[in-house]
Motif scaffolding. Sequence first.
Motif, mmCIF file in Angstrom:
data_model
loop_
_atom_site.group_PDB
_atom_site.id
_atom_site.type_symbol
_atom_site.label_atom_id
_atom_site.label_comp_id
_atom_site.label_asym_id
_atom_site.label_seq_id
_atom_site.Cartn_x
_atom_site.Cartn_y
_atom_site.Cartn_z
ATOM 1 N N GLU A 170 28.614 -42.174 12.254
ATOM 2 C CA GLU A 170 28.186 -43.473 11.698
ATOM 3 C C GLU A 170 26.698 -43.466 11.374
ATOM 4 O O GLU A 170 26.272 -43.982 10.345
ATOM 5 N N TRP A 171 25.924 -42.880 12.290
ATOM 6 C CA TRP A 171 24.472 -42.836 12.055
ATOM 7 C C TRP A 171 24.157 -42.007 10.804
ATOM 8 O O TRP A 171 23.338 -42.412 9.977
ATOM 9 N N VAL A 172 24.820 -40.891 10.675
ATOM 10 C CA VAL A 172 24.587 -40.007 9.517
ATOM 11 C C VAL A 172 24.944 -40.739 8.216
ATOM 12 O O VAL A 172 24.206 -40.687 7.228
ATOM 13 N N ALA A 206 23.045 -37.048 21.900
ATOM 14 C CA ALA A 206 22.863 -37.755 20.623
ATOM 15 C C ALA A 206 22.405 -36.790 19.526
ATOM 16 O O ALA A 206 23.023 -36.709 18.459
ATOM 17 N N SER A 207 21.329 -36.047 19.773
ATOM 18 C CA SER A 207 20.775 -35.195 18.708
ATOM 19 C C SER A 207 21.756 -34.098 18.303
ATOM 20 O O SER A 207 21.929 -33.812 17.111
ATOM 21 N N THR A 208 22.424 -33.496 19.285
ATOM 22 C CA THR A 208 23.319 -32.385 18.982
ATOM 23 C C THR A 208 24.523 -32.864 18.174
ATOM 24 O O THR A 208 24.965 -32.188 17.237
ATOM 25 N N ASN A 209 25.027 -34.041 18.517
ATOM 26 C CA ASN A 209 26.159 -34.568 17.743
ATOM 27 C C ASN A 209 25.743 -34.946 16.324
ATOM 28 O O ASN A 209 26.522 -34.771 15.384
ATOM 29 N N VAL A 210 24.528 -35.429 16.160
ATOM 30 C CA VAL A 210 24.070 -35.777 14.809
ATOM 31 C C VAL A 210 23.948 -34.519 13.948
ATOM 32 O O VAL A 210 24.486 -34.461 12.837
ATOM 33 N N ILE A 211 23.301 -33.501 14.475
ATOM 34 C CA ILE A 211 23.115 -32.292 13.661
ATOM 35 C C ILE A 211 24.477 -31.616 13.407
ATOM 36 O O ILE A 211 24.722 -31.052 12.339
ATOM 37 N N SER A 212 25.363 -31.741 14.366
ATOM 38 C CA SER A 212 26.709 -31.199 14.204
ATOM 39 C C SER A 212 27.452 -31.891 13.059
ATOM 40 O O SER A 212 28.143 -31.244 12.253
ATOM 41 N N GLN A 213 27.308 -33.205 12.958
ATOM 42 C CA GLN A 213 27.962 -33.948 11.871
ATOM 43 C C GLN A 213 27.410 -33.516 10.517
ATOM 44 O O GLN A 213 28.159 -33.362 9.554
ATOM 45 N N ALA A 243 22.114 -21.789 17.936
ATOM 46 C CA ALA A 243 20.894 -22.601 17.979
ATOM 47 C C ALA A 243 21.039 -23.744 18.968
ATOM 48 O O ALA A 243 22.134 -24.023 19.469
ATOM 49 N N SER A 244 19.909 -24.402 19.215
ATOM 50 C CA SER A 244 19.914 -25.619 20.026
ATOM 51 C C SER A 244 18.774 -26.523 19.558
ATOM 52 O O SER A 244 17.705 -26.031 19.186
ATOM 53 N N VAL A 245 19.007 -27.818 19.597
ATOM 54 C CA VAL A 245 17.953 -28.775 19.212
ATOM 55 C C VAL A 245 17.355 -29.416 20.465
ATOM 56 O O VAL A 245 16.771 -30.485 20.400
#
Length: 294
Positions: A170-172, A206-213, A243-245
């Motif tokens: 949703e954020w993306v 949060a960040s990992t799921n966003v970059i994953s999307q 990688a990792s954020v």
Amino acid sequence: MVSVLTIGLAACGSDNASKNENKTDKGDTKASVGESVDYKIIGIDPGAGLMKATAAAVEEYELSDWNVVEGSGAAMTAAFKKAYDKEEPIIVTGWTPHWMFSKFDLKYLEDPKGVYGGEENINTIARLGLAEDHPSAYKVLDQFNWTADEMADVMVKITDGEDPEKAANEWVKANADKVSTWTEGVEKVDGDKITLGYVAWDSEIASTNVISQVLTELGYDVTLRQLEAGPLWAGVADGSLDASVAAWLPLTHADYYEKFNGKFEDLGANMEGTKLGLVVPAYMDIDSIEDLKK
Ligand code: PBE
């Protein structure tokens, strides 16, 4: 891709604190702060830099009577909520960005000795060779950069019960302009596999799921692997993770950075202005870590 949070045993740590009788309704103490919380600081997972910093704080501020209770991020927030709902005293290890600051009235204890360091960054790290093997993913990871407020939007949704993957999606969708700065000049792929590592800290979920999307929308087949901090850094260094954020630098993960130096690529900050420290409810009548000694 759904991250399952493990509720650690450390949540029990708050039980004794909440049964403690040396307090009034307002949470201020008749006896010392230490007695009011059973000399417990509710910590998180032992691999977190925050736990190492807290061990250093115990040393520097001569808090030898105190125990830092190990657990997890989820156990810490559960213990905090339980105490807060009853206006009882509690001291936790905390960090920003975190949804706790939008849900509760909190304060960091002052750290006059500067043990927790100042503001730092969250960096993205990649395995060696990622740029050659997966140039599109590499470019997105390299261009990924957002603010604490943006991350907080995602974190709050997840805390309110939304599935992390859905909240990130949703954020993306709602922030297409921002996301387009990350995907600028990036070519789509066709099902290439990418594995991202993360620790079950709310900020990193949060960040990992966003970059994953974002990577998924570009055509990647993304796997998210939840690990402790040490294995995460080791995984990027040995190439088992792409990688990792979730690299907090220069201070919080300095020892991991040193240990694996030369075996990973540092893609720089994806967020600036983070903070670590000891956090208490605003209703507690203390202001500084030095107050814990009394
Ligand atoms: N944290 C959140 C981590 C980094 C991200 C502050 C709990 C740590 O202490 O290592």
